[in-house]
Write an enzyme that holds these catalytic residues in place. Structure first.
Site, mmCIF file in Angstrom:
data_model
loop_
_atom_site.group_PDB
_atom_site.id
_atom_site.type_symbol
_atom_site.label_atom_id
_atom_site.label_comp_id
_atom_site.label_asym_id
_atom_site.label_seq_id
_atom_site.Cartn_x
_atom_site.Cartn_y
_atom_site.Cartn_z
ATOM 1 N N LYS A 134 0.849 -0.708 -0.192
ATOM 2 C CA LYS A 134 -0.239 0.197 0.352
ATOM 3 C C LYS A 134 0.789 0.782 -0.238
ATOM 4 O O LYS A 134 2.285 1.353 1.290
ATOM 5 C CB LYS A 134 -0.854 -0.144 1.160
ATOM 6 C CG LYS A 134 -2.517 -0.942 1.588
ATOM 7 C CD LYS A 134 -3.296 -0.028 0.155
ATOM 8 C CE LYS A 134 -4.456 -1.831 0.519
ATOM 9 N NZ LYS A 134 -5.389 -0.705 -0.118
ATOM 10 N N ASP A 162 -0.524 -0.615 -4.572
ATOM 11 C CA ASP A 162 -1.979 0.639 -4.228
ATOM 12 C C ASP A 162 -1.829 1.885 -4.012
ATOM 13 O O ASP A 162 -1.717 1.970 -2.663
ATOM 14 C CB ASP A 162 -2.840 -0.719 -3.880
ATOM 15 C CG ASP A 162 -4.321 -0.050 -3.920
ATOM 16 O OD1 ASP A 162 -4.394 0.816 -4.607
ATOM 17 O OD2 ASP A 162 -5.524 -0.360 -3.454
ATOM 18 N N GLU A 191 -2.201 0.692 -8.823
ATOM 19 C CA GLU A 191 -3.637 0.720 -8.854
ATOM 20 C C GLU A 191 -3.655 2.407 -8.264
ATOM 21 O O GLU A 191 -3.022 3.253 -7.773
ATOM 22 C CB GLU A 191 -4.132 -0.269 -7.691
ATOM 23 C CG GLU A 191 -4.399 -1.692 -7.771
ATOM 24 C CD GLU A 191 -4.640 -2.396 -6.603
ATOM 25 O OE1 GLU A 191 -5.666 -1.907 -6.409
ATOM 26 O OE2 GLU A 191 -4.281 -3.481 -6.180
ATOM 27 N N ASP A 214 -8.683 -0.052 -10.433
ATOM 28 C CA ASP A 214 -9.290 -0.492 -9.290
ATOM 29 C C ASP A 214 -11.181 0.134 -8.882
ATOM 30 O O ASP A 214 -12.093 -0.049 -9.189
ATOM 31 C CB ASP A 214 -9.149 -0.460 -8.349
ATOM 32 C CG ASP A 214 -9.340 -0.910 -7.178
ATOM 33 O OD1 ASP A 214 -10.244 -1.406 -6.802
ATOM 34 O OD2 ASP A 214 -8.396 -0.888 -5.646
ATOM 35 N N LYS A 236 -12.950 -6.058 -7.779
ATOM 36 C CA LYS A 236 -13.369 -6.570 -6.259
ATOM 37 C C LYS A 236 -14.920 -6.840 -5.928
ATOM 38 O O LYS A 236 -15.992 -6.167 -6.186
ATOM 39 C CB LYS A 236 -12.948 -5.795 -5.289
ATOM 40 C CG LYS A 236 -11.594 -5.128 -4.941
ATOM 41 C CD LYS A 236 -11.730 -3.966 -4.470
ATOM 42 C CE LYS A 236 -9.609 -3.882 -4.196
ATOM 43 N NZ LYS A 236 -9.276 -2.282 -3.787
#
Length: 323
Positions: A134, A162, A191, A214, A236
């Site tokens: 992250k 991300d 992302e 995303d 997702k």
């Protein structure tokens, strides 16, 4: 004869789980159990705070209406909030034995904390070394330095990053400056680095760092298409919708020559095991993004293999409604 039970769970999270500036103390959701004759189907409805459009209360209301109709012999509606569509379609697919049992329990480990500990953990990883970091929570320059150190130290490592649209273009460029150009091809994708799609596209073109969509996937004007610098689409299901919608997205992604990655929205162990089955079925050549169970303190109904976390059985959950 059709029977329905709708349960509610609330699982304490590990300290320090933050979603878009909101600390997540518990993960709350609903579990659906469908029964028809001797057949059973389970599904999870768990809107993700700060990311799902619907609240848990709205999801519960929609689910109750659908489940009452199903118990009376009707099919589920197509037009439902994404988390409800996903949970109900999973339960129906399990009931009809349309969701294959084979599962892909490989995880791209989520890297948090001390780079030295990360290095040891990643070095010991068997098979294909793919990990997730992250970025965007701290200074962009710091993120760039950590990514550079990991890629330099482990020549067979690929990273998925991300940023959750957290960077301005200037900050994204600051990150890139600290990742050596020779290492950038081992960033599988980053992302949504910037606040707008156009800025993210420009970033990819100018830095040679591939990006993935995303948040964009859930926007009404989004279309899957091949474009320079875009390598993947992150799907997702809790945020996207039904199994049919997920299948359609995977198909469109593969047809465009892109990688489709099935990814978690911090579901319970029950939802995660179903995502692992979905990944094995629809994206067998791609490691899914499912390393979120250790953010929780308990599993729910279905165990994740090798997890030592305690398990809550259905009998320990609150019953919201029974037909």
């Amino acid at each position: 004869m059709r029977q329905v039970t709708l349960y509610r769970y609330s699982v304490p999270m590990e300290a320090g789980v933050v979603l878009r500036n909101q600390r997540l103390k518990t993960r709350d959701g609903l579990i659906v159990r469908l029964q028809e004759d001797e057949r059973l189907g389970w599904g999870e409805i768990a809107p993700l705070p700060e990311f799902s459009l619907e609240t848990l209360a709205e999801a519960e209301s929609a689910a109750l209406e659908q489940l009452a109709a199903w118990a009376a012999g009707h099919a589920f509606s197509e037009d439902l909030p994404p988390s409800v569509a996903f949970g109900l379609s999973c339960a129906q697919a399990e009931l009809d034995q349309h969701l294959p049992q084979a599962a892909d329990y490989r995880k791209a480990p989520l890297c948090n904390g001390d780079p030295d500990e990360l290095f040891e953990m990643l070095q010991a990883m068997p098979g294909e070394k793919v990990a997730k970091v992250k970025v965007g929570l701290y200074e962009a320059v710091r993120d760039g330095m950590i990514v550079n150190v990991l890629l330099e130290a482990l020549p067979d490592l690929k990273l998925r990053l991300d940023a959750n649209r957290s960077w301005t273009r200037a900050k994204a460029d600051g990150f890139a400056r600290y990742v050596a150009p020779s290492l950038r091809s081992r960033i599988a994708f980053l992302e949504e680095p910037c606040k707008t799609r156009e800025e993210s596209r420009e970033f990819a073109r100018e830095t040679g760092i591939n990006i993935a969509w995303d948040e964009s996937v859930r926007e009404a004007d989004f279309r899957v298409e091949a474009e320079p610098g875009v390598s993947a689409i992150v799907i997702k299901p809790t945020l996207v919708g039904s199994l049919a919608r997920c299948q359609q997205l995977v198909q469109e992604t593969h047809q465009a020559g892109l990688t489709a990655v099935i990814s978690s929205s911090i579901e319970s162990s029950l939802g995660l095991t179903q995502l692992a089955r979905l990944a094995s079925w629809l994206t067998p050549d791609t490691i899914p993004g499912l390393d979120t169970l250790d953010l929780m303190q308990t599993q729910v109904i279905q165990r994740w293999p090798d997890s030592a976390l305690p398990l809550l059985a259905a009998e320990q959950l609150d019953v919201v409604w029974q037909s």
